[in-house]
Design an enzyme around this catalytic site. Structure first.
Site, short mmCIF file in Angstrom:
data_model
loop_
_atom_site.label_atom_id
_atom_site.label_comp_id
_atom_site.label_asym_id
_atom_site.label_seq_id
_atom_site.Cartn_x
_atom_site.Cartn_y
_atom_site.Cartn_z
N GLN A 140 2.98 9.88 0.96
CA GLN A 140 4.28 9.16 1.09
C GLN A 140 5.43 9.69 -0.21
OE1 GLN A 140 2.36 5.44 2.24
NE2 GLN A 140 4.37 5.26 3.21
N GLY A 151 0.67 -1.18 0.04
CA GLY A 151 0.04 0.06 0.06
C GLY A 151 0.84 1.32 -0.05
N HIS A 208 -2.48 7.36 7.03
CA HIS A 208 -1.35 8.34 6.27
C HIS A 208 -2.16 9.80 6.03
CE1 HIS A 208 2.36 6.44 6.28
NE2 HIS A 208 1.75 5.40 5.72
N HIS A 265 -4.47 1.32 7.61
CA HIS A 265 -3.06 2.02 7.62
C HIS A 265 -2.82 3.13 6.76
CE1 HIS A 265 1.55 1.17 7.53
NE2 HIS A 265 1.12 2.20 6.65
N GLU A 266 -3.28 2.97 5.42
CA GLU A 266 -3.08 4.05 4.36
C GLU A 266 -3.99 5.20 4.58
OE1 GLU A 266 -0.36 3.80 2.63
OE2 GLU A 266 -0.20 1.45 3.20
N CYS A 308 5.82 -0.09 7.37
CA CYS A 308 5.51 1.17 6.50
C CYS A 308 6.90 1.78 5.81
CB CYS A 308 5.05 2.44 7.32
SG CYS A 308 4.72 3.89 6.46
N LEU A 309 6.60 1.82 4.47
CA LEU A 309 7.67 2.34 3.54
C LEU A 309 8.31 3.75 3.90
CD1 LEU A 309 6.06 1.20 0.10
CD2 LEU A 309 7.91 0.05 1.33
NI NI Z 1 2.81 3.27 5.41
#
Ligand code: NI
Length: 197
Positions: A79, A74, A169, A165-166, A123-124
């Site tokens: 991000q 995701g 963000h 999660h997304e 998380c990226l």
């Molecule tokens: Ni993330």
């Protein structure tokens, strides 16, 4: 029903798009830079997308490519330094299942289930950090798809977790916010130190 973004390199049949445009799409896709902690933009609240146009579609496609390359399941637009309410997801297992890219514009959770399920989340934007988080295991989300159509999706398991999660963000919330204050401060210090080199 979920509408999928068109990804020619994953062997999907883009029935709505003829082959003369396939290559154009492929060439236009490019990898974006993912921002990491302590970039303050990660704490921003993303603004709604006002119009689903070619620019937004291109951003979504580039985000998908970036997510697949990372690899991740995701990615939210913030991000890649675009604070707009847009996210991409694909929770299918590479090589085992057919890809199922999902593009969500202005997503809104309209129902959350009562049962909680734990997942160890990464998380990226927070490389090497894992946090076990309990979230509702089922949900219903309403969003606009890549083609500008209103969609509604019931999700469970990993997809339900990834959507939450997304969506976090988009409101500037990160997985470290689920840690104790002590651990969170340690992680933030570590990333600040890394950023200073
Ligand atoms: Ni993330």
């Amino acid at each position: 029903m979920i509408s999928s973004a068109f990804l020619p390199d994953r062997g999907r049949n883009g029935s709505a798009i003829d082959h003369s445009t396939d290559l154009t799409y492929l060439k236009r896709m490019s990898k974006l830079a993912i921002i990491t902690l302590p970039d303050p933009l990660l704490r921003a609240t993303s603004a709604p997308v006002e119009r689903v146009d070619d620019e937004i579609r291109r951003l979504a496609d580039d985000m998908l490519e970036t997510m697949y390359e990372a690899p991740g399941i995701g990615l939210a637009a913030v991000q890649v330094a675009v604070p707009r309410r847009l996210l991409v997801l694909d929770v299918t297992e590479k090589e085992k299942e057919e890809a199922n890219p999902i593009v969500m514009i202005n997503p809104e959770i309209i129902k959350l289930g009562d049962t909680l399920a734990p997942y160890e989340e990464g998380c990226l934007s927070l490389p090497d950090i894992r946090v076990e988080i309990e979230r509702p295991s089922t949900l219903t989300v309403r969003y606009i798809d890549r083609e500008g159509r209103q969609q509604q999706l019931d999700a469970d398991g990993l997809l339900a977790t990834a959507i939450q999660h997304e969506l976090d963000h988009l409101d500037g919330r990160l997985i470290i916010d689920f840690m104790s204050r002590l651990k969170r401060d340690m992680v933030i210090r570590k990333f600040k130190k890394l950023a200073r080199g």
